[in-house]
Design an enzyme around this catalytic site. Structure first.
Site, mmCIF file in Angstrom:
data_model
loop_
_atom_site.group_PDB
_atom_site.id
_atom_site.type_symbol
_atom_site.label_atom_id
_atom_site.label_comp_id
_atom_site.label_asym_id
_atom_site.label_seq_id
_atom_site.Cartn_x
_atom_site.Cartn_y
_atom_site.Cartn_z
ATOM 1 N N ASP A 269 -5.139 -0.161 7.059
ATOM 2 C CA ASP A 269 -5.209 -0.953 5.823
ATOM 3 C C ASP A 269 -4.078 -1.973 5.730
ATOM 4 O O ASP A 269 -4.305 -3.145 5.404
ATOM 5 C CB ASP A 269 -5.143 -0.023 4.601
ATOM 6 C CG ASP A 269 -6.448 0.733 4.390
ATOM 7 O OD1 ASP A 269 -7.360 0.577 5.223
ATOM 8 O OD2 ASP A 269 -6.540 1.478 3.403
ATOM 9 N N LYS B 146 0.889 -1.168 0.000
ATOM 10 C CA LYS B 146 0.000 0.000 0.000
ATOM 11 C C LYS B 146 0.922 1.211 0.000
ATOM 12 O O LYS B 146 1.643 1.441 0.981
ATOM 13 C CB LYS B 146 -0.885 -0.038 1.260
ATOM 14 C CG LYS B 146 -1.651 1.236 1.555
ATOM 15 C CD LYS B 146 -3.121 1.156 1.237
ATOM 16 C CE LYS B 146 -3.761 2.541 1.395
ATOM 17 N NZ LYS B 146 -5.155 2.574 0.970
#
Ligand SMILES: Nc1ncnc2c1ncn2[C@@H]1O[C@H](COP(=O)(O)OP(=O)(O)OP(=O)(O)O)[C@@H](O)[C@H]1O
Ligand SMILES: [Mg+2]
Length: 235
Positions: free
Chosen positions: A50, A37
């Site tokens: 996340d 990410k």
């Protein structure tokens, strides 16, 4: 690099859940899955970030830094969060980090940030007012990262009213840059879809000329309970 780049029609549309479901599906078949990410923001808000959910779903041993090289507290777009932290996101560093993350894994599952046209890098010299200015061409967008990684896209989108336009715009933005779209995933897909939701699924498939999958509500705490979302061919 074998893998997938999970983008979405915007923020909070299910990118992490879809990326996690793909990662879990690959890991469940014995593949070594790396997750990535480029930038995480909003860590100040607490909850599972996340990169943490992605790591858990993939069964990966990667460290925070290896999954998400840029991590920020404020819930802001990545280039602004970087500016507020007194730095700038470096696209070269992102590419090196993604390649390092992929390492000797069988697949890389990368989650984007916001949607395809969100800037990752590019100076914000006049604070918030710059947000209103036209996007200078030197900005490095999420879409540019997907291109540089050479990964095909999966587009996460809600099944609800409004999704046709957002999803078709995202497909156009992808194909305009010659990115391939593996599928759109509508999430969370209700047990009893309404007429609107069913119609949205059919309309996106038809007008977008794209595969459309659905993901039911998941028990996020227990990846083993998730249904398979097999979007990558076996290696
Ligand atoms: N299939 C699903 N099962 C359970 N929860 C879901 C599902 N799809 C979406 N959600 C919920 O919707 C919200 C947004 O999902 P998610 O965090 O994946 O979005 P995102 O696009 O990654 O957001 P961001 O832009 O902040 O990265 C979350 O609360 C998530 O738990
Ligand atoms: Mg997310």
């Amino acid at each position: 690099m074998r893998g997938v780049f999970v983008t979405g029609t915007g923020t909070e549309v299910g990118k992490t859940v879809v990326a996690a479901a793909i990662a879990r599906t690959l890991a469940a078949t014995g593949e070594r899955v790396a997750v990535f990410k480029p930038a995480v923001t909003g860590l100040d808000e607490g909850g599972e970030a996340d990169h943490e959910l992605l790591r858990r779903a993939a069964g990966s041993a990667q460290g925070d830094e290896e999954i998400a090289p840029y991590r920020y507290g404020p819930p802001a777009s990545p280039h602004l969060a970087a500016t507020m932290a007194g730095e700038e996101i470096d696209p070269e560093r992102l590419l090196e980090a993604a390649c390092a993350a992929a390492g000797d894994a069988d697949a890389l599952v990368c989650e984007g940030v916001g949607g395809l046209l969100v800037p990752l890098a590019g100076r914000v010299t006049r604070g918030m007012r710059e947000e209103l200015a036209p996007q200078p061409p030197e900005r490095y967008l999420v879409r540019d990262l997907a291109i540089d990684l050479g990964l095909p896209l999966v587009i996460a989108a809600p099944p609800t009213l409004g999704t046709i336009n957002h999803t078709l715009l995202t497909i156009e933005a992808a194909r305009a840059a010659e990115l391939s779209v593996i599928a759109v995933v509508l999430t969370p897909w209700p047990e009893r879809p309404s007429r609107v939701e069913e119609s949205n699924r059919e309309t996106i498939a038809e007008l977008g000329e794209v595969r459309v999958e659905t993901l039911p509500p998941l028990e996020l705490a227990d990846p083993r309970s998730w249904p398979a979302l097999p979007l990558l061919p076996p290696c």
